[in-house]
Motif scaffolding. Structure first.
Motif, PDB file in Angstrom:
ATOM      1  N   THR A 163      -1.411   1.459  -6.946  1.00  0.00           N
ATOM      2  CA  THR A 163      -2.580   1.085  -6.155  1.00  0.00           C
ATOM      3  C   THR A 163      -3.387  -0.008  -6.840  1.00  0.00           C
ATOM      4  N   LYS A 164      -3.790  -1.011  -6.052  1.00  0.00           N
ATOM      5  CA  LYS A 164      -4.656  -2.083  -6.525  1.00  0.00           C
ATOM      6  C   LYS A 164      -5.960  -2.063  -5.738  1.00  0.00           C
ATOM      7  N   LYS A 165      -7.038  -2.572  -6.350  1.00  0.00           N
ATOM      8  CA  LYS A 165      -8.337  -2.605  -5.700  1.00  0.00           C
ATOM      9  C   LYS A 165      -8.491  -3.874  -4.866  1.00  0.00           C
ATOM     10  N   ASN A 166      -9.266  -3.757  -3.802  1.00  0.00           N
ATOM     11  CA  ASN A 166      -9.595  -4.922  -2.996  1.00  0.00           C
ATOM     12  C   ASN A 166     -10.486  -5.873  -3.786  1.00  0.00           C
ATOM     13  N   THR A 167     -10.387  -7.149  -3.462  1.00  0.00           N
ATOM     14  CA  THR A 167     -11.239  -8.150  -4.082  1.00  0.00           C
ATOM     15  C   THR A 167     -12.121  -8.791  -3.030  1.00  0.00           C
ATOM     16  N   THR A 168     -13.013  -9.657  -3.481  1.00  0.00           N
ATOM     17  CA  THR A 168     -13.890 -10.350  -2.533  1.00  0.00           C
ATOM     18  C   THR A 168     -13.124 -11.355  -1.696  1.00  0.00           C
ATOM     19  N   LEU A 169     -11.939 -11.751  -2.159  1.00  0.00           N
ATOM     20  CA  LEU A 169     -11.161 -12.749  -1.428  1.00  0.00           C
ATOM     21  C   LEU A 169     -10.230 -12.133  -0.400  1.00  0.00           C
ATOM     22  N   ARG A 170      -9.659 -10.990  -0.720  1.00  0.00           N
ATOM     23  CA  ARG A 170      -8.699 -10.390   0.209  1.00  0.00           C
ATOM     24  C   ARG A 170      -8.513  -8.924  -0.120  1.00  0.00           C
ATOM     25  N   ASP A 171      -7.984  -8.186   0.857  1.00  0.00           N
ATOM     26  CA  ASP A 171      -7.660  -6.783   0.651  1.00  0.00           C
ATOM     27  C   ASP A 171      -6.348  -6.656  -0.104  1.00  0.00           C
ATOM     28  N   ALA A 172      -6.252  -5.625  -0.928  1.00  0.00           N
ATOM     29  CA  ALA A 172      -5.025  -5.388  -1.691  1.00  0.00           C
ATOM     30  C   ALA A 172      -3.897  -4.948  -0.763  1.00  0.00           C
ATOM     31  N   ILE A 173      -2.683  -5.249  -1.173  1.00  0.00           N
ATOM     32  CA  ILE A 173      -1.508  -4.825  -0.404  1.00  0.00           C
ATOM     33  C   ILE A 173      -1.384  -3.307  -0.507  1.00  0.00           C
ATOM     34  N   PRO A 174      -1.222  -2.589   0.604  1.00  0.00           N
ATOM     35  CA  PRO A 174      -1.134  -1.125   0.552  1.00  0.00           C
ATOM     36  C   PRO A 174       0.072  -0.654  -0.258  1.00  0.00           C
ATOM     37  N   VAL A 175      -0.051   0.574  -0.781  1.00  0.00           N
ATOM     38  CA  VAL A 175       0.998   1.135  -1.628  1.00  0.00           C
ATOM     39  C   VAL A 175       2.311   1.243  -0.869  1.00  0.00           C
ATOM     40  N   ARG A 176       2.273   1.691   0.374  1.00  0.00           N
ATOM     41  CA  ARG A 176       3.504   1.861   1.141  1.00  0.00           C
ATOM     42  C   ARG A 176       4.230   0.530   1.322  1.00  0.00           C
ATOM     43  N   GLN A 177       3.477  -0.523   1.553  1.00  0.00           N
ATOM     44  CA  GLN A 177       4.108  -1.825   1.713  1.00  0.00           C
ATOM     45  C   GLN A 177       4.675  -2.315   0.382  1.00  0.00           C
ATOM     46  N   ARG A 178       3.992  -2.062  -0.710  1.00  0.00           N
ATOM     47  CA  ARG A 178       4.493  -2.443  -2.034  1.00  0.00           C
ATOM     48  C   ARG A 178       5.823  -1.746  -2.331  1.00  0.00           C
ATOM     49  N   VAL A 179       5.852  -0.440  -2.094  1.00  0.00           N
ATOM     50  CA  VAL A 179       7.078   0.317  -2.346  1.00  0.00           C
ATOM     51  C   VAL A 179       8.183  -0.124  -1.394  1.00  0.00           C
ATOM     52  N   ALA A 180       7.818  -0.392  -0.157  1.00  0.00           N
ATOM     53  CA  ALA A 180       8.822  -0.807   0.830  1.00  0.00           C
ATOM     54  C   ALA A 180       9.475  -2.129   0.449  1.00  0.00           C
ATOM     55  N   VAL A 181       8.688  -3.078  -0.042  1.00  0.00           N
ATOM     56  CA  VAL A 181       9.256  -4.366  -0.469  1.00  0.00           C
ATOM     57  C   VAL A 181      10.303  -4.146  -1.555  1.00  0.00           C
ATOM     58  N   CYS A 182       9.975  -3.298  -2.524  1.00  0.00           N
ATOM     59  CA  CYS A 182      10.899  -3.034  -3.627  1.00  0.00           C
ATOM     60  C   CYS A 182      12.158  -2.325  -3.138  1.00  0.00           C
ATOM     61  N   VAL A 183      11.997  -1.272  -2.370  1.00  0.00           N
ATOM     62  CA  VAL A 183      13.147  -0.497  -1.908  1.00  0.00           C
ATOM     63  C   VAL A 183      14.044  -1.348  -1.010  1.00  0.00           C
ATOM     64  N   TRP A 184      13.437  -2.145  -0.134  1.00  0.00           N
ATOM     65  CA  TRP A 184      14.236  -2.996   0.741  1.00  0.00           C
ATOM     66  C   TRP A 184      15.030  -4.022  -0.060  1.00  0.00           C
ATOM     67  N   ARG A 185      14.386  -4.611  -1.045  1.00  0.00           N
ATOM     68  CA  ARG A 185      15.069  -5.615  -1.881  1.00  0.00           C
ATOM     69  C   ARG A 185      16.247  -4.988  -2.633  1.00  0.00           C
ATOM     70  N   LEU A 186      16.066  -3.777  -3.171  1.00  0.00           N
ATOM     71  CA  LEU A 186      17.148  -3.102  -3.876  1.00  0.00           C
ATOM     72  C   LEU A 186      18.250  -2.660  -2.917  1.00  0.00           C
ATOM     73  N   ALA A 187      17.851  -2.207  -1.733  1.00  0.00           N
ATOM     74  CA  ALA A 187      18.826  -1.661  -0.787  1.00  0.00           C
ATOM     75  C   ALA A 187      19.687  -2.742  -0.153  1.00  0.00           C
ATOM     76  N   THR A 188      19.098  -3.899   0.155  1.00  0.00           N
ATOM     77  CA  THR A 188      19.825  -4.931   0.881  1.00  0.00           C
ATOM     78  C   THR A 188      20.291  -6.075  -0.007  1.00  0.00           C
ATOM     79  N   GLY A 189      19.604  -6.301  -1.120  1.00  0.00           N
ATOM     80  CA  GLY A 189      19.914  -7.449  -1.957  1.00  0.00           C
ATOM     81  C   GLY A 189      19.576  -8.766  -1.306  1.00  0.00           C
ATOM     82  N   GLU A 190      18.717  -8.761  -0.291  1.00  0.00           N
ATOM     83  CA  GLU A 190      18.329  -9.994   0.393  1.00  0.00           C
ATOM     84  C   GLU A 190      17.619 -10.950  -0.561  1.00  0.00           C
ATOM     85  N   PRO A 191      17.788 -12.255  -0.375  1.00  0.00           N
ATOM     86  CA  PRO A 191      17.018 -13.218  -1.167  1.00  0.00           C
ATOM     87  C   PRO A 191      15.519 -13.042  -0.936  1.00  0.00           C
TER      88      PRO A 191
END
Length: 478
Positions: free
Chosen positions: A175-203
């Motif tokens: 989990t990351k904190k929101n800043t004055t410039l933008r909201d932090a990326i949600p945990v589920r989306q962070r984990v999803a990016v990693c799992v998808w990259r490992l699962a598919t090997g997409e560039p």
């Protein structure tokens, strides 16, 4: 981090039209954050004078900017048009050759500075900057509760419940904190990016478009989540069995194959990599190169699994030129065994490993007896459990099947995360689609002296072979 020159003319203070003695404008590109920062003033003056848009060289750029590229720190930030985020810096893809130039329509007005401070203030108020609004539609559909379970499992190689468990475990670290410039990326989306990259090997460029994030942001998320998996999940889901758990493993293996005190099966596979710039000869996999007819570089992954194919020990990252027995001798498992921590435990391996007081391998010399044939058959079946586990590992995480783009120093963490996620899926009975099945091709090299490192182990192996034959266990007769 790289300094990239921008060939913009400097405009002298007294006359903005003069372009004599042109100098270069420099901007600083940060690979980790995809941001450009100001290092010189000529281009700032150019923007202030003309108040015109400055566009990228290529139309497919992931970033746009106008004269507000150089905003003063005290300026306030708000919401851009069409919901785009208005920020202080320009978000860009991970390309170091990205350049910007003034639009060809920029006129040089002799009276540009004659309008006085009021004109400059107006130009400063008009300067704005927005990050490109990338589409997150695909991820939002996947993350919606109504998204079909089978489709979710096909995308992430696990059920939604298992994915939720991983997110819950990693939440305090990721989990990351929101800043004055933008909201932090949600945990589920962070984990999803990693799992998808490992699962598919997409560039990463395709992962970026799928999740609506910057390329370097996706790269950073993969490494951060993999490190969190190593630090948080590995102690819980990948550890050497002790006590009752080890006893249960021994009992299950003996019940199936009749060999007592077996605590696991061992196998070593190779993961292809791009040839490293330094010491590349050490990573050259000659066996794969000769068989495939093209040069192959790799790193090794040695693992011990229980009867269900769950990893209980892994050793990752040794160069691909090392044979299996040398990889074993350099592992933490070997050090624990040398300290006497694996007494009364056999680890079954193939003919690429040596026979030792705690490593049980098949007979490799010719003219075997009936008992030795029976022993090799049983040991081969136990060893197949480990090989099948590695086949599911590579089938589930396709990034292990082809040459990875990950830097060599980051690779052990990523490969370790794949092993941990494999264990989570295996423990929760997550099946793998038959279409994802992967065939392993790892050549075995028999160590010197038939691989016998201990005479007491050789005698123990003969005793086990004798018992297998004379106890009349199923499948022990040719």
């Amino acid at each position: 981090m790289e300094i990239t020159p921008f060939p913009f003319p400097s405009h002298p203070q007294d006359d903005p039209e003069q372009v004599e003695d042109p100098s270069k404008f420099y901007a600083l590109f940060d690979d980790n954050s995809d941001h450009f920062y100001e290092l010189a003033n000529p281009f700032k003056r150019l923007c202030e004078v003309h108040g015109e848009a400055v566009m990228p060289l290529k139309e497919d750029s992931d970033w746009v900017m106008d004269s507000s590229f150089f905003l003063d720190e005290e300026q306030s930030y708000g919401q851009g048009p069409a919901g785009e985020d208005e920020l202080e810096v320009v978000s860009a893809p991970a390309r170091t050759n990205k350049r910007a130039r003034p639009s060809s329509s920029l006129p040089v007005s002799p009276g540009a500075e004659a309008s006085g401070s009021g004109h400059q203030q107006q130009q400063q108020q008009q300067r704005r900057l927005w990050v490109k609004d990338r589409s997150k539609d695909w991820w939002e559909r996947c993350n919606h509760p109504d998204f079909p379970e089978e489709e979710f499992r096909r995308c992430f190689r696990m059920s939604r419940a298992t994915f939720d468990l991983i997110c819950q475990e990693l939440d305090p670290v990721v989990t990351k904190k929101n800043t004055t410039l933008r909201d932090a990326i949600p945990v589920r989306q962070r984990v999803a990016v990693c799992v998808w990259r490992l699962a598919t090997g997409e560039p990463l460029r395709l992962v970026s478009k799928r999740f609506g994030l910057g390329i370097s942001t996706c790269h950073k998320l993969v490494l951060e989540v993999c490190l969190a998996i190593k630090n948080v999940l590995m102690p819980k889901f990948l550890n050497w069995p002790e006590g009752e758990r080890m006893k249960a493993i021994k009992d299950e293996l003996e019940m199936k194959w009749g060999i007592p005190n077996v605590g696991g099966a061992m196998y070593t596979t190779h993961v292809p990599i791009i040839a490293p710039k330094e010491n590349s000869a050490a990573y050259l996999n000659r066996r794969h190169t000769e068989r495939n007819g093209k040069t192959c570089y790799s790193v090794t992954v040695q693992g011990v699994v229980d009867p269900k194919g769950v990893f209980t020990d892994v050793c990752i990252g040794w160069p691909g030129s090392m044979p299996d027995d040398l990889v074993l001798e350099n592992s933490a498992l070997y050090k624990r065994a040398s300290q006497g921590l694996l007494r009364d435990v056999w680890v079954v391996g193939n003919s690429g490993y040596p026979l030792m007081d705690w490593v049980l391998v098949p007979y490799t010399y010719p003219n075997l007896t009936w008992g030795q044939h029976a022993f090799n058959e049983k040991v081969g079946e136990i060893g197949a459990v480990a090989k099948e586990a590695f086949a599911r590992l590579k089938g589930r995480w396709s990034c292990l099947q082809k040459r990875t783009e990950i830097k060599l120093q980051d690779l052990p963490v990523v490969l370790g995360a794949c092993c941990v996620l494999h264990n989570v899926c295996e423990m929760r009975n997550e099946g793998i689609d038959p279409e994802l099945r992967f065939e392993l091709f790892d050549d075995e090299m028999i160590p010197d002296s038939n691989g016998i490192r201990s005479m007491s182990a050789a005698q123990a192996r003969d005793h086990i072979a004798h018992n297998l034959l004379h106890h009349g266990l199923p499948g022990t007769f040719p």
